[in-house]
Design a protein around this motif. Sequence first.
Motif, PDB file in Angstrom:
ATOM      1  N   ALA A   1       0.847  -1.213   0.000  1.00  0.00           N
ATOM      2  CA  ALA A   1       0.000   0.000   0.000  1.00  0.00           C
ATOM      3  C   ALA A   1       0.873   1.250   0.000  1.00  0.00           C
ATOM      4  CB  ALA A   1      -0.922  -0.012   1.211  1.00  0.00           C
ATOM      5  N   LEU A   2       1.927   1.220   0.790  1.00  0.00           N
ATOM      6  CA  LEU A   2       2.848   2.358   0.877  1.00  0.00           C
ATOM      7  C   LEU A   2       3.507   2.600  -0.486  1.00  0.00           C
ATOM      8  CD1 LEU A   2       4.067   4.149   3.268  1.00  0.00           C
ATOM      9  CD2 LEU A   2       6.059   2.680   3.077  1.00  0.00           C
TER      10      LEU A   2
ATOM     11  N   GLY B   1       0.886   3.752  -3.194  1.00  0.00           N
ATOM     12  CA  GLY B   1       0.466   5.148  -3.015  1.00  0.00           C
ATOM     13  C   GLY B   1       1.512   6.104  -3.546  1.00  0.00           C
ATOM     14  N   ALA B   2       2.776   5.828  -3.220  1.00  0.00           N
ATOM     15  CA  ALA B   2       3.861   6.709  -3.666  1.00  0.00           C
ATOM     16  C   ALA B   2       4.023   6.647  -5.188  1.00  0.00           C
ATOM     17  CB  ALA B   2       5.157   6.304  -2.976  1.00  0.00           C
TER      18      ALA B   2
ATOM     19  N   ALA C   1       1.183   8.458  -7.027  1.00  0.00           N
ATOM     20  CA  ALA C   1       1.346   9.925  -7.001  1.00  0.00           C
ATOM     21  C   ALA C   1       2.400  10.361  -8.011  1.00  0.00           C
ATOM     22  CB  ALA C   1       1.733  10.380  -5.597  1.00  0.00           C
TER      23      ALA C   1
ATOM     24  N   LEU D   1       1.007   9.927 -11.643  1.00  0.00           N
ATOM     25  CA  LEU D   1       0.091  11.014 -12.028  1.00  0.00           C
ATOM     26  C   LEU D   1       0.870  12.265 -12.424  1.00  0.00           C
ATOM     27  CD1 LEU D   1      -2.859  10.913  -9.465  1.00  0.00           C
ATOM     28  CD2 LEU D   1      -2.894  10.258 -11.859  1.00  0.00           C
ATOM     29  N   ALA D   2       1.927  12.559 -11.658  1.00  0.00           N
ATOM     30  CA  ALA D   2       2.702  13.775 -11.950  1.00  0.00           C
ATOM     31  C   ALA D   2       3.367  13.699 -13.321  1.00  0.00           C
ATOM     32  CB  ALA D   2       3.743  13.996 -10.865  1.00  0.00           C
ATOM     33  N   PHE D   3       3.678  12.499 -13.772  1.00  0.00           N
ATOM     34  CA  PHE D   3       4.319  12.367 -15.084  1.00  0.00           C
ATOM     35  C   PHE D   3       3.315  12.047 -16.190  1.00  0.00           C
ATOM     36  CE2 PHE D   3       7.978  12.192 -12.344  1.00  0.00           C
ATOM     37  CZ  PHE D   3       8.886  12.967 -13.048  1.00  0.00           C
ATOM     38  N   THR D   4       2.036  12.228 -15.881  1.00  0.00           N
ATOM     39  CA  THR D   4       0.988  12.061 -16.886  1.00  0.00           C
ATOM     40  C   THR D   4       0.720  13.410 -17.544  1.00  0.00           C
ATOM     41  OG1 THR D   4      -0.044  10.340 -15.556  1.00  0.00           O
ATOM     42  CG2 THR D   4      -1.434  11.392 -17.214  1.00  0.00           C
TER      43      THR D   4
ATOM     44  N   VAL E   1      -1.243  16.514 -19.111  1.00  0.00           N
ATOM     45  CA  VAL E   1      -2.540  17.042 -18.677  1.00  0.00           C
ATOM     46  C   VAL E   1      -3.680  16.583 -19.592  1.00  0.00           C
ATOM     47  CG1 VAL E   1      -3.870  19.174 -18.526  1.00  0.00           C
ATOM     48  CG2 VAL E   1      -1.679  19.012 -17.399  1.00  0.00           C
TER      49      VAL E   1
ATOM     50  N   PHE F   1      -2.045   3.662   1.918  1.00  0.00           N
ATOM     51  CA  PHE F   1      -1.970   4.053   0.501  1.00  0.00           C
ATOM     52  C   PHE F   1      -2.210   5.561   0.378  1.00  0.00           C
ATOM     53  CE2 PHE F   1      -4.174   5.091  -3.426  1.00  0.00           C
ATOM     54  CZ  PHE F   1      -3.362   4.518  -4.404  1.00  0.00           C
TER      55      PHE F   1
ATOM     56  N   ALA G   1       0.680   7.662   1.791  1.00  0.00           N
ATOM     57  CA  ALA G   1       1.853   7.670   0.902  1.00  0.00           C
ATOM     58  C   ALA G   1       1.581   8.543  -0.319  1.00  0.00           C
ATOM     59  CB  ALA G   1       2.178   6.241   0.465  1.00  0.00           C
ATOM     60  N   PHE G   2       0.367   8.424  -0.848  1.00  0.00           N
ATOM     61  CA  PHE G   2      -0.003   9.220  -2.030  1.00  0.00           C
ATOM     62  C   PHE G   2       0.076  10.711  -1.701  1.00  0.00           C
ATOM     63  CE2 PHE G   2      -3.153  11.586  -4.426  1.00  0.00           C
ATOM     64  CZ  PHE G   2      -2.833  11.244  -5.731  1.00  0.00           C
TER      65      PHE G   2
ATOM     66  N   VAL H   1       3.762  12.059  -1.161  1.00  0.00           N
ATOM     67  CA  VAL H   1       4.516  12.264  -2.406  1.00  0.00           C
ATOM     68  C   VAL H   1       3.900  13.408  -3.210  1.00  0.00           C
ATOM     69  CG1 VAL H   1       5.211  11.197  -4.600  1.00  0.00           C
ATOM     70  CG2 VAL H   1       5.294   9.885  -2.490  1.00  0.00           C
ATOM     71  N   ARG H   2       2.575  13.453  -3.224  1.00  0.00           N
ATOM     72  CA  ARG H   2       1.887  14.536  -3.946  1.00  0.00           C
ATOM     73  C   ARG H   2       2.296  15.898  -3.382  1.00  0.00           C
ATOM     74  NH1 ARG H   2      -1.706  17.802  -2.433  1.00  0.00           N
ATOM     75  NH2 ARG H   2      -2.787  18.993  -4.033  1.00  0.00           N
TER      76      ARG H   2
ATOM     77  N   ILE I   1       5.753  16.928  -4.492  1.00  0.00           N
ATOM     78  CA  ILE I   1       5.747  17.376  -5.899  1.00  0.00           C
ATOM     79  C   ILE I   1       5.134  18.766  -6.009  1.00  0.00           C
ATOM     80  CG2 ILE I   1       4.813  16.905  -8.212  1.00  0.00           C
ATOM     81  CD1 ILE I   1       4.956  13.905  -7.428  1.00  0.00           C
TER      82      ILE I   1
ATOM     83  N   HIS J   1      -7.220  16.793 -11.920  1.00  0.00           N
ATOM     84  CA  HIS J   1      -5.915  16.892 -12.575  1.00  0.00           C
ATOM     85  C   HIS J   1      -4.969  17.787 -11.775  1.00  0.00           C
ATOM     86  CE1 HIS J   1      -6.547  15.285 -16.861  1.00  0.00           C
ATOM     87  NE2 HIS J   1      -7.354  14.683 -16.025  1.00  0.00           N
TER      88      HIS J   1
ATOM     89  N   GLY K   1      -3.953  15.942  -8.615  1.00  0.00           N
ATOM     90  CA  GLY K   1      -3.003  14.865  -8.897  1.00  0.00           C
ATOM     91  C   GLY K   1      -1.678  15.367  -9.449  1.00  0.00           C
ATOM     92  N   ASN K   2      -1.512  16.670  -9.601  1.00  0.00           N
ATOM     93  CA  ASN K   2      -0.259  17.231 -10.137  1.00  0.00           C
ATOM     94  C   ASN K   2       0.017  16.794 -11.561  1.00  0.00           C
ATOM     95  OD1 ASN K   2       0.938  18.792  -8.028  1.00  0.00           O
ATOM     96  ND2 ASN K   2       1.307  16.880  -6.933  1.00  0.00           N
ATOM     97  N   LEU K   3      -1.016  16.508 -12.331  1.00  0.00           N
ATOM     98  CA  LEU K   3      -0.783  15.993 -13.682  1.00  0.00           C
ATOM     99  C   LEU K   3       0.067  16.968 -14.495  1.00  0.00           C
ATOM    100  CD1 LEU K   3      -3.139  14.007 -12.914  1.00  0.00           C
ATOM    101  CD2 LEU K   3      -3.576  13.925 -15.348  1.00  0.00           C
TER     102      LEU K   3
ATOM    103  N   ASN L   1       3.069  17.820 -13.912  1.00  0.00           N
ATOM    104  CA  ASN L   1       4.032  18.609 -13.134  1.00  0.00           C
ATOM    105  C   ASN L   1       5.309  17.846 -12.808  1.00  0.00           C
ATOM    106  OD1 ASN L   1       2.314  20.743 -13.088  1.00  0.00           O
ATOM    107  ND2 ASN L   1       1.488  20.318 -11.063  1.00  0.00           N
ATOM    108  N   GLY L   2       5.358  16.591 -13.203  1.00  0.00           N
ATOM    109  CA  GLY L   2       6.487  15.747 -12.805  1.00  0.00           C
ATOM    110  C   GLY L   2       7.831  16.299 -13.223  1.00  0.00           C
TER     111      GLY L   2
END
Lengths: 465, 338
Positions: free
Chosen positions: A439-440, A443-444, A447, A450-453, A455, B11, B14-15, B18-19, B22, B165, B168-170, B172-173
């Motif tokens: 789960a840890l 989750g990481a 996240a 999503l950031a590397f998805t 827009v 979960f 952790a999400f 990290v979010r 970022i 979006h 979720g920081n879409l 922004n990576g």
Amino acid sequence: MLFTEFRFLPFFLLVFGLHWSLRRDRARKAWLLLASYAFYAAWDWRFLSLILISTAVDSLAGLRIHACREAGRPSRAWLLASLVANLGLLGFFKYFGFFVASGVEFLGWLGIPATAPALSIVLPVGISFFTFQTMSYSLDIYRGRLEPTRSPLDLALFVAFFPQLVAGPIVRAADFLPQLRAPRRWASVEVQAALMLFLSGYIKKACISDNLAPAVDAYFDAPAAFDALSAWLATLGYAVQIYCDFSGYSDMAIACAALLGYKLALNFDFPYFAVSIQDFWRRWHISLSTWLRDYLYISLGGNRGSRLYQYRNLMLTMLLGGLWHGAAWTFVVWGGLHGLALVLHREWARRVGALPGMAIVGPLLTFWFVCVCWIFFRAASFGDAWTTLRAFVLFQSPGEASLDGLSWVVFPALLGAHAISRTTHAAQLGRRMPAPLFALWAGAVFALALAFTPVAYKPFIYFQF
Amino acid sequence: MKRGLLNLLVFAAAFLAVRGVISERTPERMKLAWLEAQKDEVDALFIGSSRVFRQIDPARFDARMAAAGRPLRSLNMGMQGMRFPETAYLVERILEMEPGRLEYLFLELSEFETDIEEENRLTERLVYWHSWPVTWQLCRTVAAQDLPFGEKLARIEGHLVHWGHRFGNLGNGDEALRGLAGSDEADFEGRRTLGPDGNGYRSLSIERTANFLERRRLFLEDLDQLRRARETLLAPDGDEPADAALVPVLERLNALCAARGVTPVYLVLPVIEKQTPLVRLHDAGLAPLLIRFDQPDAWPAFYQPRNRFDIHHLNAQGAALMTDALADELLRLVRAPG
């Protein structure tokens, strides 16, 4: 609705939650069918009628074929009815414009003036998949390999099951109907393995494929403007893009089905590690290649008859397989090149056999050839394909523009995509991890993914097929 | 069950962790970052849609004001497709920066539109301003609007997707990575928004891509639509009330501006449809300083084909005329007694 879209998450959570909270299996299946139709209707509700027609025709055809067989009467007419209905739908919606335009062009070439009727036909998403799926149901009954289902609900769900409805994997009735007959149990769902698979599919599609797409698209929009290095980068980039796009979709589809208690077959198995072109087709879009083998190649005669006859069957299968992908001659050439390579490979194997060093040379040569074929698959026209091919094979630079940014992305993406597949293949990792640790980690990683998805959503490449 | 919930919490934790990292590392997007770098050197800002971005030239405006003995420095913060919810959000962010010299905020007044045009859907800019408060405000406005239920649902879903979006920081990576690596390079949705002179203005007359050329061609093909627009605008105003959705927004904006000592100047630019519900806001005292260029009898030049690029926008020549007119109107307003 795309698996990578934000709105898929609440949709799936609702489907998943209600599915497992219903006690009766029949109610669960009815709910899944309703959800599947809603999933398809989110794209265009009008084309639901095609799924219903296809389901109704094959339900009736399946029962009649079986009844005829039992009574010792010929059942070919019912099989033909199924084939005509499904291929008719496919032919009209997917190929009508193509054949008319090609006919007009051909007549023009002969000097006979002709004009195409102004008919704009929308291609219903997933039509190539669900028609093939329903045809396999009737064909299997005709061949005596399958008993028809007496449950219209089961058949309708087999055709419309949303995880694989619009872009496969193409499911066989013989694999799926038995699963529908047996009640699904939550205890048998491997949640961690499924989530791992979904996450890896998401990363392949959204983080790798969608990020490569703009550069690849920029090249293929105007290949004549770029240098030879860009042709290489764009072609390799497209090889990675299409693999990540389609195998990512398949992984997510398999994972969603698994979370609902159903098992779909593997669709990709490290295709770019294939040691030969024959091996490639055992690893790439497995559900289509086995479908073409079982229902087309074997129907044409398969390995029976003379070698020439076999090679003809192989070529026809691959040419039609190419055409299945899209209504354009470039797809036919793509299929033809693969067919030719398969024929040559068989001849080579027969006459020469394995050579030392092929374990290393084989995968490289196969990958290079597959990339050459991708040029025809991706290019908008034969002119663009030739321009790219000349740059790719002969290093001729037609232009000076360059895809600078892509150079450091393509190879890590290629390796990354296969590395991700390996972790899921091993399944594996997720299954073994203690639940809190998983789960840890999930989750990481989610996240980060999503950031590397990007827009804006990019539809799956195979949706257009 | 208990164990499952615990895993779900792990979960989520952790999400979110990290979010959060970022989000912290993501530089501001759009023109805000550009403004931040020069916030204490700016006296006036123009905020609004492409009608601001494409039609107000800060260099020309500044020169005109200087010639009239009121030197100031302005920047164009207009952006393609910007709607009033975005304008309101941008004003809040700008005022939070506490720009030292800021005196005037020119705000294009437009309907508080709650629908998202297809061409702007899921652009980085639109995602950017869908913070939860803005999204919530939009959703409430949609819920109160007189729309079919399906349409309401679709609009709310559209805004929630944009919020999702952003949450979720879409996209922004890569910037987060650069931020982690210590780079403070600010990125915008295309440096094009800064314009050739780097003051945020970019005339449509310099655009050469197919999309713009097509718009121009369509306009030239049917010049009669400009005549029809003139007739519409010259007809007497109807009895529509003030745009109710804008009332609380303007009240808040006016209060914020007053607290910072900034004067909001509202603009109705040379549009082709009646803006009665917006003008009524002025009558209600919510847009006390209002400059209108949507009256073809008062501003005939803005409705002549030679000054237009397409049906919605002025060309470079029209923009120059309008910028001059804007400076003159401002001077008239500030010199007017009271």
